[in-house]
Scaffold this active site. Structure first.
Site, PDB file in Angstrom:
ATOM      1  N   LYS A  13      -5.982   0.095   1.957  1.00  0.00           N
ATOM      2  CA  LYS A  13      -6.035  -1.353   2.238  1.00  0.00           C
ATOM      3  C   LYS A  13      -4.965  -1.740   3.253  1.00  0.00           C
ATOM      4  CE  LYS A  13      -5.288  -2.459  -2.109  1.00  0.00           C
ATOM      5  NZ  LYS A  13      -5.147  -1.090  -2.667  1.00  0.00           N
ATOM      6  N   ARG A  88      -6.540  -9.662  -7.795  1.00  0.00           N
ATOM      7  CA  ARG A  88      -6.584  -8.411  -8.541  1.00  0.00           C
ATOM      8  C   ARG A  88      -7.079  -8.595  -9.959  1.00  0.00           C
ATOM      9  NH1 ARG A  88      -2.581  -5.368  -5.638  1.00  0.00           N
ATOM     10  NH2 ARG A  88      -2.238  -3.358  -6.549  1.00  0.00           N
ATOM     11  N   ARG A 122       2.383   9.754   0.472  1.00  0.00           N
ATOM     12  CA  ARG A 122       2.671   8.541   1.264  1.00  0.00           C
ATOM     13  C   ARG A 122       4.180   8.409   1.486  1.00  0.00           C
ATOM     14  NH1 ARG A 122       0.503   2.751  -0.495  1.00  0.00           N
ATOM     15  NH2 ARG A 122       1.443   3.301  -2.473  1.00  0.00           N
ATOM     16  N   ARG A 152       7.635   5.207  -2.203  1.00  0.00           N
ATOM     17  CA  ARG A 152       7.628   4.037  -3.072  1.00  0.00           C
ATOM     18  C   ARG A 152       7.880   4.480  -4.505  1.00  0.00           C
ATOM     19  NH1 ARG A 152       2.519   0.225  -1.645  1.00  0.00           N
ATOM     20  NH2 ARG A 152       2.360   0.164  -3.917  1.00  0.00           N
ATOM     21  N   ARG A 163      -1.524   2.854 -12.713  1.00  0.00           N
ATOM     22  CA  ARG A 163      -2.067   1.899 -11.734  1.00  0.00           C
ATOM     23  C   ARG A 163      -3.577   2.056 -11.622  1.00  0.00           C
ATOM     24  NH1 ARG A 163       1.422   3.442  -6.756  1.00  0.00           N
ATOM     25  NH2 ARG A 163       0.091   1.977  -5.628  1.00  0.00           N
TER      26      ARG A 163
HETATM   27  P1  AP5 Z   1      -2.281   2.660   1.953  1.00  0.00           P
HETATM   28  O1  AP5 Z   1      -2.907   2.031   3.146  1.00  0.00           O
HETATM   29  O2  AP5 Z   1      -0.823   2.504   1.763  1.00  0.00           O
HETATM   30  O3  AP5 Z   1      -3.112   2.284   0.630  1.00  0.00           O
HETATM   31  P2  AP5 Z   1      -3.224   0.909  -0.161  1.00  0.00           P
HETATM   32  O4  AP5 Z   1      -4.663   0.713  -0.512  1.00  0.00           O
HETATM   33  O5  AP5 Z   1      -2.536  -0.193   0.570  1.00  0.00           O
HETATM   34  O6  AP5 Z   1      -2.458   1.328  -1.467  1.00  0.00           O
HETATM   35  P3  AP5 Z   1      -1.303   0.593  -2.296  1.00  0.00           P
HETATM   36  O7  AP5 Z   1      -0.646   1.657  -3.135  1.00  0.00           O
HETATM   37  O8  AP5 Z   1      -0.437  -0.232  -1.415  1.00  0.00           O
HETATM   38  O9  AP5 Z   1      -2.163  -0.305  -3.196  1.00  0.00           O
HETATM   39  P4  AP5 Z   1      -1.771  -1.028  -4.463  1.00  0.00           P
HETATM   40  O10 AP5 Z   1      -2.902  -1.982  -4.522  1.00  0.00           O
HETATM   41  O11 AP5 Z   1      -1.571  -0.191  -5.652  1.00  0.00           O
HETATM   42  O12 AP5 Z   1      -0.284  -1.575  -4.147  1.00  0.00           O
HETATM   43  P5  AP5 Z   1       0.277  -3.010  -3.799  1.00  0.00           P
HETATM   44  O13 AP5 Z   1       1.402  -2.860  -2.886  1.00  0.00           O
HETATM   45  O14 AP5 Z   1      -0.824  -3.948  -3.468  1.00  0.00           O
HETATM   46  O15 AP5 Z   1      -2.643   4.246   2.023  1.00  0.00           O
HETATM   47  C1  AP5 Z   1      -2.160   5.143   1.032  1.00  0.00           C
HETATM   48  C2  AP5 Z   1      -1.862   6.510   1.679  1.00  0.00           C
HETATM   49  O16 AP5 Z   1      -3.085   7.096   2.115  1.00  0.00           O
HETATM   50  C3  AP5 Z   1      -0.953   6.445   2.928  1.00  0.00           C
HETATM   51  O17 AP5 Z   1      -0.132   7.563   2.948  1.00  0.00           O
HETATM   52  C4  AP5 Z   1      -1.950   6.463   4.097  1.00  0.00           C
HETATM   53  O18 AP5 Z   1      -1.382   7.028   5.247  1.00  0.00           O
HETATM   54  C5  AP5 Z   1      -3.071   7.329   3.529  1.00  0.00           C
HETATM   55  N1  AP5 Z   1      -4.402   6.959   4.016  1.00  0.00           N
HETATM   56  C6  AP5 Z   1      -4.889   5.692   4.193  1.00  0.00           C
HETATM   57  N2  AP5 Z   1      -6.171   5.743   4.632  1.00  0.00           N
HETATM   58  C7  AP5 Z   1      -6.503   7.062   4.687  1.00  0.00           C
HETATM   59  C8  AP5 Z   1      -7.712   7.764   5.063  1.00  0.00           C
HETATM   60  N3  AP5 Z   1      -8.825   7.102   5.468  1.00  0.00           N
HETATM   61  N4  AP5 Z   1      -7.702   9.118   4.997  1.00  0.00           N
HETATM   62  C9  AP5 Z   1      -6.585   9.787   4.598  1.00  0.00           C
HETATM   63  N5  AP5 Z   1      -5.414   9.190   4.240  1.00  0.00           N
HETATM   64  C10 AP5 Z   1      -5.385   7.843   4.292  1.00  0.00           C
HETATM   65  O19 AP5 Z   1       0.821  -3.464  -5.254  1.00  0.00           O
HETATM   66  C11 AP5 Z   1       1.938  -2.816  -5.842  1.00  0.00           C
HETATM   67  C12 AP5 Z   1       2.249  -3.469  -7.175  1.00  0.00           C
HETATM   68  O20 AP5 Z   1       2.593  -4.857  -6.962  1.00  0.00           O
HETATM   69  C13 AP5 Z   1       1.106  -3.513  -8.189  1.00  0.00           C
HETATM   70  O21 AP5 Z   1       1.011  -2.324  -8.946  1.00  0.00           O
HETATM   71  C14 AP5 Z   1       1.485  -4.735  -9.026  1.00  0.00           C
HETATM   72  O22 AP5 Z   1       2.500  -4.412  -9.947  1.00  0.00           O
HETATM   73  C15 AP5 Z   1       2.072  -5.681  -7.993  1.00  0.00           C
HETATM   74  N6  AP5 Z   1       1.045  -6.569  -7.407  1.00  0.00           N
HETATM   75  C16 AP5 Z   1       0.665  -6.634  -6.104  1.00  0.00           C
HETATM   76  N7  AP5 Z   1      -0.312  -7.543  -5.946  1.00  0.00           N
HETATM   77  C17 AP5 Z   1      -0.548  -8.069  -7.164  1.00  0.00           C
HETATM   78  C18 AP5 Z   1      -1.468  -9.037  -7.646  1.00  0.00           C
HETATM   79  N8  AP5 Z   1      -2.357  -9.645  -6.832  1.00  0.00           N
HETATM   80  N9  AP5 Z   1      -1.451  -9.322  -8.971  1.00  0.00           N
HETATM   81  C19 AP5 Z   1      -0.564  -8.735  -9.811  1.00  0.00           C
HETATM   82  N10 AP5 Z   1       0.311  -7.788  -9.427  1.00  0.00           N
HETATM   83  C20 AP5 Z   1       0.327  -7.463  -8.110  1.00  0.00           C
HETATM   84 MG    MG Z   2      -0.814  -1.342   0.214  1.00  0.00          MG
END
Ligand code: AP5
Ligand code: MG
Length: 210
Positions: A13, A88, A122, A152, A163
């Protein structure tokens, strides 16, 4: 364009949001990035959110909805935005629907078996937040700002498992939520970063040129 990116942790994402926002000139609103910013600044909100994030749990709805409501009042959101990692839960999606109309929810579909490798490899830049993977980035520093690359804290394997569980229980129902509103588009997120980007752009170009 009022867009939402859905998908499990590690689906890509954030990676795709950066390119899409640059191409279509949209603000990239990642609730995860906002919360990590609060942690870095050691605010009260950040210290509270850290407990949930380190455990792989969701931060309570009212906290996140409050953050988003305030972000949406900023002038850069007037001509559209891209939400990454929000909503979410169903209550978050309903709260968002009361404020703005979402024209498209892009679901980046990646099965669980691909996620562990993506998240364990990552690396993120401590200074600017740019995201890399050890498979296609050698070295310890950021290509764009030279900052140090770190892991992270929620990318530890046991936290990732939690997660994913939380994603399946609380977030995946949003696929049906947006499907029933007729705005869902799914893309195969297992392909290369460039291929996924091209497919998302093709969908956006087709949909928003109507
Ligand atoms: P990346 O692009 O970083 O993936 P992502 O989908 O952004 O994954 P996140 O871990 O950021 O998602 P998340 O939803 O768990 O975390 P968030 O920060 O929102 O890619 C991942 C890896 O894969 C990278 O190394 C990249 O290079 C590689 N890659 C990407 N595309 C690829 C491809 N096509 N092929 C190969 N490799 C690829 O949330 C973190 C925490 O915050 C949550 O757990 C929660 O506690 C809190 N939080 C955030 N938002 C909310 C909400 N709305 N409600 C409640 N809690 C929340
Ligand atoms: Mg992300």
């Amino acid at each position: 364009m009022n867009l939402v990116f859905l998908g499990p942790p590690g689906a890509g994402k954030g990676t795709q949001a950066v390119g899409v926002c640059e191409k279509y000139n949209l603000p990239h609103i990642s609730t995860g990035d906002i919360l990590r910013g609060e942690i870095k600044q050691q605010t009260k909100l950040g210290l509270e959110a850290k407990k949930y994030m380190d455990a792989g749990q969701l931060v309570p709805d009212e906290v996140v909805i409050g953050i988003v409501a305030s972000r949406l009042t900023q002038p850069d959101c007037q001509n559209g935005f891209l939400f990454d990692g929000f909503p979410r839960t169903l209550p978050q999606a309903e709260a968002l629907a009361e404020k703005v109309e979402i024209q498209m929810a892009v679901n980046i579909d990646v099965p669980d078996e691909n996620i562990i490798n993506r998240l364990s490899g990552r690396r993120v830049c401590k200074s600017c937040g740019a995201t890399y993977h050890v498979d296609n980035h050698k070295g310890q520093t950021c290509d764009s700002c030279g900052g140090e690359l770190i892991q992270r804290t929620d990318d530890a394997p046991e936290t990732v498992a939690n997660r994913l569980k939380v994603y399946h229980e609380q977030t995946s129902p949003l696929i049906d939520f947006y499907q029933s509103k007729g705005v869902l588009k799914s893309v195969d997120g297992t392909r290369s970063i460039d291929e996924v980007f091209a497919e998302i752009c093709a969908i956006l170009d087709k949909e928003f040129s109507k």
